[in-house]
Design a protein around this motif. Structure first.
Motif, PDB file in Angstrom:
ATOM      1  N   MET A   3       0.858  -1.169   0.000  1.00 39.48           N
ATOM      2  CA  MET A   3       0.000   0.000   0.000  1.00 39.48           C
ATOM      3  C   MET A   3       0.903   1.231   0.000  1.00 39.48           C
ATOM      4  N   TYR A   4       0.557   2.181  -0.819  1.00 43.74           N
ATOM      5  CA  TYR A   4       1.355   3.401  -0.940  1.00 43.74           C
ATOM      6  C   TYR A   4       0.493   4.627  -0.690  1.00 43.74           C
ATOM      7  N   LYS A   5       1.094   5.612  -0.053  1.00 42.38           N
ATOM      8  CA  LYS A   5       0.425   6.887   0.178  1.00 42.38           C
ATOM      9  C   LYS A   5       1.104   7.922  -0.711  1.00 42.38           C
ATOM     10  N   PHE A   6       0.307   8.669  -1.418  1.00 39.24           N
ATOM     11  CA  PHE A   6       0.811   9.733  -2.266  1.00 39.24           C
ATOM     12  C   PHE A   6       0.292  11.054  -1.735  1.00 39.24           C
ATOM     13  N   LYS A   7       1.162  12.014  -1.649  1.00 41.09           N
ATOM     14  CA  LYS A   7       0.775  13.360  -1.241  1.00 41.09           C
ATOM     15  C   LYS A   7       1.134  14.273  -2.406  1.00 41.09           C
ATOM     16  N   VAL A   8       0.117  14.771  -3.071  1.00 38.07           N
ATOM     17  CA  VAL A   8       0.304  15.657  -4.216  1.00 38.07           C
ATOM     18  C   VAL A   8       0.185  17.084  -3.696  1.00 38.07           C
ATOM     19  N   PRO A  66       3.081   1.494  -6.324  1.00 39.09           N
ATOM     20  CA  PRO A  66       3.658   2.811  -6.625  1.00 39.09           C
ATOM     21  C   PRO A  66       3.236   3.266  -8.020  1.00 39.09           C
ATOM     22  N   MET A  67       3.273   4.565  -8.238  1.00 42.81           N
ATOM     23  CA  MET A  67       2.865   5.128  -9.531  1.00 42.81           C
ATOM     24  C   MET A  67       3.954   6.037 -10.069  1.00 42.81           C
ATOM     25  N   ASP A  68       4.004   6.135 -11.383  1.00 35.96           N
ATOM     26  CA  ASP A  68       4.901   7.073 -12.048  1.00 35.96           C
ATOM     27  C   ASP A  68       4.097   8.324 -12.374  1.00 35.96           C
ATOM     28  N   GLU A 104       4.965  13.308  -3.083  1.00 33.26           N
ATOM     29  CA  GLU A 104       5.695  12.494  -2.108  1.00 33.26           C
ATOM     30  C   GLU A 104       5.044  11.121  -2.107  1.00 33.26           C
ATOM     31  N   GLN A 105       5.847  10.094  -2.248  1.00 26.19           N
ATOM     32  CA  GLN A 105       5.343   8.732  -2.317  1.00 26.19           C
ATOM     33  C   GLN A 105       5.938   7.931  -1.151  1.00 26.19           C
ATOM     34  N   THR A 106       5.088   7.309  -0.334  1.00 23.26           N
ATOM     35  CA  THR A 106       5.553   6.592   0.845  1.00 23.26           C
ATOM     36  C   THR A 106       4.934   5.194   0.884  1.00 23.26           C
ATOM     37  N   ASP A 107       5.748   4.183   1.128  1.00 23.62           N
ATOM     38  CA  ASP A 107       5.253   2.821   1.283  1.00 23.62           C
ATOM     39  C   ASP A 107       4.710   2.677   2.711  1.00 23.62           C
ATOM     40  N   VAL A 108       3.410   2.466   2.837  1.00 19.97           N
ATOM     41  CA  VAL A 108       2.772   2.339   4.151  1.00 19.97           C
ATOM     42  C   VAL A 108       2.197   0.928   4.354  1.00 19.97           C
ATOM     43  N   THR A 109       2.742  -0.039   3.623  1.00 21.97           N
ATOM     44  CA  THR A 109       2.260  -1.420   3.705  1.00 21.97           C
ATOM     45  C   THR A 109       2.319  -1.943   5.135  1.00 21.97           C
ATOM     46  N   LYS A 110       3.440  -1.719   5.808  1.00 23.88           N
ATOM     47  CA  LYS A 110       3.601  -2.236   7.169  1.00 23.88           C
ATOM     48  C   LYS A 110       2.551  -1.648   8.111  1.00 23.88           C
ATOM     49  N   GLU A 111       2.295  -0.348   7.997  1.00 28.42           N
ATOM     50  CA  GLU A 111       1.305   0.298   8.854  1.00 28.42           C
ATOM     51  C   GLU A 111      -0.093  -0.267   8.614  1.00 28.42           C
ATOM     52  N   PHE A 112      -0.437  -0.530   7.344  1.00 35.63           N
ATOM     53  CA  PHE A 112      -1.746  -1.087   7.032  1.00 35.63           C
ATOM     54  C   PHE A 112      -1.875  -2.505   7.573  1.00 35.63           C
ATOM     55  N   LYS A 113      -0.821  -3.303   7.430  1.00 39.14           N
ATOM     56  CA  LYS A 113      -0.854  -4.671   7.952  1.00 39.14           C
ATOM     57  C   LYS A 113      -0.987  -4.671   9.472  1.00 39.14           C
ATOM     58  N   LEU A 114      -0.274  -3.754  10.132  1.00 40.64           N
ATOM     59  CA  LEU A 114      -0.365  -3.660  11.585  1.00 40.64           C
ATOM     60  C   LEU A 114      -1.777  -3.283  12.017  1.00 40.64           C
ATOM     61  N   ALA A 115      -2.399  -2.363  11.312  1.00 45.20           N
ATOM     62  CA  ALA A 115      -3.769  -1.963  11.641  1.00 45.20           C
ATOM     63  C   ALA A 115      -4.732  -3.142  11.503  1.00 45.20           C
ATOM     64  N   GLU A 116      -4.532  -3.974  10.476  1.00 43.35           N
ATOM     65  CA  GLU A 116      -5.381  -5.159  10.294  1.00 43.35           C
ATOM     66  C   GLU A 116      -5.208  -6.137  11.453  1.00 43.35           C
ATOM     67  N   VAL A 117      -3.959  -6.348  11.871  1.00 37.51           N
ATOM     68  CA  VAL A 117      -3.678  -7.252  12.992  1.00 37.51           C
ATOM     69  C   VAL A 117      -4.336  -6.724  14.261  1.00 37.51           C
ATOM     70  N   MET A 118      -4.221  -5.428  14.507  1.00 39.55           N
ATOM     71  CA  MET A 118      -4.792  -4.846  15.721  1.00 39.55           C
ATOM     72  C   MET A 118      -6.321  -4.978  15.740  1.00 39.55           C
ATOM     73  N   LYS A 119      -6.964  -4.809  14.595  1.00 42.51           N
ATOM     74  CA  LYS A 119      -8.422  -4.985  14.532  1.00 42.51           C
ATOM     75  C   LYS A 119      -8.811  -6.414  14.897  1.00 42.51           C
ATOM     76  N   LYS A 120      -8.052  -7.381  14.385  1.00 46.60           N
ATOM     77  CA  LYS A 120      -8.343  -8.788  14.690  1.00 46.60           C
ATOM     78  C   LYS A 120      -8.124  -9.080  16.167  1.00 46.60           C
ATOM     79  N   ARG A 121      -7.052  -8.529  16.724  1.00 46.83           N
ATOM     80  CA  ARG A 121      -6.778  -8.739  18.156  1.00 46.83           C
ATOM     81  C   ARG A 121      -7.895  -8.147  19.009  1.00 46.83           C
TER      82      ARG A 121
END
Length: 90
Positions: free
Chosen positions: A1-6, A21-23, A36-53
């Motif tokens: 998952m990527y976050k883009f800030k235009v 990611p996008m060009d 600005e392009q940021t990889d937020v995959t880890k943050e999204f996965k952590l949020a999913e784990v926390m919801k399940k917990r």
């Protein structure tokens, strides 16, 4: 998952999320904005784990009842089982 800030020259911006990611250069007008392009995959996965917990942890009422009835060890065991079932992403 990527976050883009235009960001426009004025400072106004919009955030956008995408699976990959996008060009941005293919959209042209690079002088009018920056991206600005940021990889937020880890943050999204952590949020999913926390919801399940959270779904498996006792409610606050259940926790307090168990705690005051002397079930602290049982609460700890339940917590560890849930953490083992849904480990934090690496």
């Amino acid at each position: 998952m990527y976050k883009f800030k235009v960001i426009e020259k004025s400072g106004a911006y919009i955030e956008y999320f995408a699976e990959a990611p996008m060009d941005w250069s293919k959209f042209g007008h690079g002088d009018d904005y920056t991206v600005e392009q940021t990889d937020v995959t880890k943050e999204f996965k952590l949020a999913e784990v926390m919801k399940k917990r959270i779904a498996e942890y006792p409610t606050p009422e259940e926790f307090l009842n168990k705690f005051f009835d002397g079930g602290l060890e049982e609460l700890r065991e339940k917590r560890l089982l849930v953490k083992e079932k849904y480990p934090k992403p690496v």
